[in-house]
Design an enzyme around this catalytic site. Structure first.
Site, PDB file in Angstrom:
ATOM      1  N   LYS A 174      13.896   7.195 -30.818  1.00 55.73           N
ATOM      2  CA  LYS A 174      14.025   8.335 -31.760  1.00 55.73           C
ATOM      3  C   LYS A 174      13.439   7.937 -32.982  1.00 55.73           C
ATOM      4  O   LYS A 174      12.947   8.806 -33.674  1.00 55.73           O
ATOM      5  CB  LYS A 174      15.836   8.337 -31.776  1.00 55.73           C
ATOM      6  CG  LYS A 174      16.375   8.923 -30.635  1.00 55.73           C
ATOM      7  CD  LYS A 174      17.788   8.763 -30.674  1.00 55.73           C
ATOM      8  CE  LYS A 174      18.548   9.393 -29.346  1.00 55.73           C
ATOM      9  NZ  LYS A 174      19.816   9.055 -28.994  1.00 55.73           N
ATOM     10  N   GLN A 197      24.495   6.013 -32.653  1.00 60.26           N
ATOM     11  CA  GLN A 197      24.108   5.994 -31.290  1.00 60.26           C
ATOM     12  C   GLN A 197      25.546   5.721 -30.482  1.00 60.26           C
ATOM     13  O   GLN A 197      26.169   4.703 -30.879  1.00 60.26           O
ATOM     14  CB  GLN A 197      23.189   4.872 -30.951  1.00 60.26           C
ATOM     15  CG  GLN A 197      22.728   4.790 -29.499  1.00 60.26           C
ATOM     16  CD  GLN A 197      21.977   6.038 -28.884  1.00 60.26           C
ATOM     17  OE1 GLN A 197      21.417   6.783 -29.574  1.00 60.26           O
ATOM     18  NE2 GLN A 197      22.506   6.228 -27.621  1.00 60.26           N
ATOM     19  N   ASP A 204      23.367  15.579 -33.822  1.00 62.30           N
ATOM     20  CA  ASP A 204      23.791  15.551 -32.449  1.00 62.30           C
ATOM     21  C   ASP A 204      24.714  16.570 -32.089  1.00 62.30           C
ATOM     22  O   ASP A 204      24.985  16.604 -30.892  1.00 62.30           O
ATOM     23  CB  ASP A 204      24.688  14.174 -32.105  1.00 62.30           C
ATOM     24  CG  ASP A 204      23.858  12.965 -31.546  1.00 62.30           C
ATOM     25  OD1 ASP A 204      22.824  13.405 -30.814  1.00 62.30           O
ATOM     26  OD2 ASP A 204      24.104  11.787 -31.762  1.00 62.30           O
TER      27      ASP A 204
END
Ligand code: NAP
Length: 295
Positions: A54, A98, A121
């Site tokens: 990412k 994460q 997200d």
């Protein structure tokens, strides 16, 4: 019938290319590039690989990347403090924490602490609610990538039968909302669903997000269906290295479907592309600019 193999890598590259174009024009207008902050807590090898890719994609798109790698002894209070700092940092347009987090940290509290406008997200209840009620939202990257592939393959899906297998907040539920938003007739199946093969046989569009290797068999697939396989499962091989397979038995399903995503090389690359897309969109919205078109 042998299904077309949907090339998620090529589709993802195209999205990342377009995102990079919008990054350039944002940087000219705002005097700074869009910024994505990633937070990795602990040393889970799979999570470390995801976060590294990412960060690499962020830099390749010309965005600013702020990587925070914290030890697995980090407390919930320490992580919430960092999220607060990132919320307040104007250079940061997107915050990605994460998952999974170590057991001493409540991931729900952390997700709730992220500023919804920076929640790239799309896991915050505000964004989930906005998606469910048809308002502009930041939408979870994996289902957004799946929808992109489905529309590229099947075009207008209004009125088609779609079956989503899996009801997680990360994939299954937002996927169902996106398909409903496109006027598909949506069924969400899960571990309590009775006679799953029969349910799946009705579907013009199948999205499998289960986490069980090759659970969906070829004879579950309606002839001509579009099959999107979200699953990433490592199965043992004789050489000890293991092999990645999806939730769908690819070779069997290919005999029935019109189009199908492979694993790897299908949905996976789209997830990162959509993270780039969401970060760019978040930057434009935070700056009060119109949403970038075609992303
Ligand atoms: P999850 O939170 O574990 O959810 C799995 C879902 O599958 C649950 O809703 C569960 O039902 C359902 N399920 C389990 N066994 C089933 C069965 N026998 N029949 C029907 N449904 C069943 O998983 P997730 O986070 O959504 O992820 C799903 C898969 O996608 C995993 O393999 C994950 O690695 C992969 N994934 C890939 C990407 C990507 O970028 N490609 C991103 C995210 C996830 P219940 O709710 O009833 O328990």
């Amino acid at each position: 019938m042998t299904a077309r193999r949907i090339d998620g890598r090529a589709a993802a590259l195209a999205v990342r290319d377009r995102a990079a174009g919008w990054v350039r024009s944002f940087s000219e207008k705002a005097g700074r590039p869009p910024g994505l902050a990633t937070v990795l807590v602990g040393e889970d090898p799979a999570s470390a690989v995801y976060v590294r890719s990412k960060n690499r994609a962020t830099a390749e798109a010309g965005m600013a990347s702020f990587a925070h790698n914290l030890p697995d002894t980090t407390t919930e209070a320490e992580l919430l403090d960092l999220v607060g700092q990132l919320n307040a940092d104007d250079r940061v347009d997107g915050i990605l924490v994460q998952l999974p987090l170590p057991s001493q940290i409540d991931d729900k509290k952390v997700i709730a602490a992220i500023e919804p406008a920076k929640d790239v997200d799309g896991f915050h209840a505000m964004n989930a609610g906005r998606l469910a009620t048809g308002l502009d939202a930041l939408v979870p990257c994996t289902p957004l990538g799946c929808l992109h592939l489905i529309k590229a393959e099947a075009g207008d899906i209004s009125g088609l039968d779609a079956v989503v297998i899996g009801r997680s907040n990360i994939v299954g539920k937002p996927m169902a909302m996106l398909l409903l938003g496109e006027s598909a007739t949506v069924t969400v199946a899960h571990s309590r669903t009775r006679n799953l093969p029969e349910v799946v046989r009705r579907a013009d569009i199948v999205v499998a997000a289960v986490g069980r290797p090759e659970m969906v068999r070829g004879d579950w697939i309606k002839p001509g269906a579009t099959v999107i396989d979200v699953g990433i499962n490592r199965i043992p091989t004789e050489d000890g290295k293991g092999r990645l397979v999806g939730d769908v038995a690819f070779d069997e399903a290919s005999q029935h479907a019109a189009a199908i995503t492979p694993v790897p090389g299908g949905v996976g690359p789209m997830t990162i592309a959509m993270l780039m897309r969401n970060t760019v969109v978040a930057a434009y919205r935070r700056a009060g600019l119109a949403d970038p078109e075609g992303l």
